[in-house]
Design an enzyme around this catalytic site. Sequence first.
Site, PDB file in Angstrom:
ATOM      1  N   GLN A 141       0.817  -1.217   0.000  1.00  0.00           N
ATOM      2  CA  GLN A 141       0.000   0.000   0.000  1.00  0.00           C
ATOM      3  C   GLN A 141       0.853   1.271   0.000  1.00  0.00           C
ATOM      4  O   GLN A 141       0.452   2.304   0.523  1.00  0.00           O
ATOM      5  CB  GLN A 141      -0.945  -0.008   1.197  1.00  0.00           C
ATOM      6  CG  GLN A 141      -2.085  -1.000   1.093  1.00  0.00           C
ATOM      7  CD  GLN A 141      -3.014  -0.685  -0.077  1.00  0.00           C
ATOM      8  OE1 GLN A 141      -3.166   0.474  -0.479  1.00  0.00           O
ATOM      9  NE2 GLN A 141      -3.637  -1.705  -0.633  1.00  0.00           N
ATOM     10  N   SER A 142       2.008   1.206  -0.629  1.00  0.00           N
ATOM     11  CA  SER A 142       2.925   2.343  -0.654  1.00  0.00           C
ATOM     12  C   SER A 142       2.343   3.540  -1.409  1.00  0.00           C
ATOM     13  O   SER A 142       1.964   3.435  -2.580  1.00  0.00           O
ATOM     14  CB  SER A 142       4.242   1.925  -1.313  1.00  0.00           C
ATOM     15  OG  SER A 142       5.019   3.044  -1.646  1.00  0.00           O
ATOM     16  N   ASN A 143       2.306   4.703  -0.735  1.00  0.00           N
ATOM     17  CA  ASN A 143       1.909   5.940  -1.406  1.00  0.00           C
ATOM     18  C   ASN A 143       2.928   6.322  -2.479  1.00  0.00           C
ATOM     19  O   ASN A 143       2.565   6.814  -3.549  1.00  0.00           O
ATOM     20  CB  ASN A 143       1.806   7.083  -0.387  1.00  0.00           C
ATOM     21  CG  ASN A 143       0.760   6.840   0.671  1.00  0.00           C
ATOM     22  OD1 ASN A 143      -0.350   6.435   0.375  1.00  0.00           O
ATOM     23  ND2 ASN A 143       1.117   7.096   1.927  1.00  0.00           N
TER      24      ASN A 143
END
Length: 336
Positions: free
Chosen positions: A79-81
């Site tokens: 879920q890396s921005n």
Amino acid sequence: MEISYPPRIQLARLPTPLQPLDRITEKFSTPHGGPRIWVKRDDLTETAMSGNKLRKLEFVAGQAVAQGCDTLITCGGVQSNHCRTTALVGARLGMRVQLILRGELDGIPDGNLLVDQLAGASTAFYPPRQYFEELPELFSHWQEFYAQRGHKAFPIPTGASDGLGIWGYIAASEELLADCSARGFVPEHIVCATGSGGTQAGLTLGCQLLASTARVTGYAVCDNADYFQSKVRADVRHWSALTKSDIDENTLNINVNADYIGPGYALAEEPVYRAIADIASLEGLLLDPVYTGKAFFGLLQELHRGSYRDCKNLVFVHTGGQFGLFPHREKFPFLL
């Protein structure tokens, strides 16, 4: 001083707004006093690409294009921005994007991962242990993979946090201080979430270059205070080497609060989720439980303790991350 910036590709909509959070200021004020709280809305840098990562990628993408690269490779959690922003930047610039992701695909893609896939990024998933032990080798593997197919790949470290990426928040510090001046105040404190260290490094170095008296504090969302002390110095040292600038890293005023990490990275407890809901209902401001929500919760606790009682104006840099809120939807049962 006047800062000379390297080539960049204009991707963000700047300047981002600076707005007061007067209802939060009133609710969380104490008998000891405290600051007026402001928010620098870097979650609004550019719609789907919103967040702090876009400022960094303006300079990173500028370097990649200058070197004739047609592919971007970067890494992060599922879920890396930063990975989501890189995927969208690649799509906008017509570049391939390869993501090295820590974790596994579990069910239907959601949040940032869904956006990664919509943007056409290629994703490769690795168990956490392999990811941490072999990350340099994984970057080498994918660079060679694309080289064999006639492409030139530009590697981007975690969060685009290095001596190149921190240019984004050197520029942001100049913008923020100008915003404050236009609103008639000088900030005593600038606060942000710190996860890969680059935003904090850029703000810290930027304030020093601009001779600002503002105290920059990173609220850690992972690791510990010693790690971020070292990481900020390493990023500034890298910047100094790239720019051939003489900066004594030991003169940097590096402040880290690591008291509100909670169970670990991307893990939060109920008080953080309740703070996120309170802030949304008070100000219409959306935070996430991985970065900004955890940092703002920590800030509120420090306000309650009177840590900022002698401060008149405090600016919280909202670094984005709202897509990361939705995979945590089950953590808000108290709203039902």
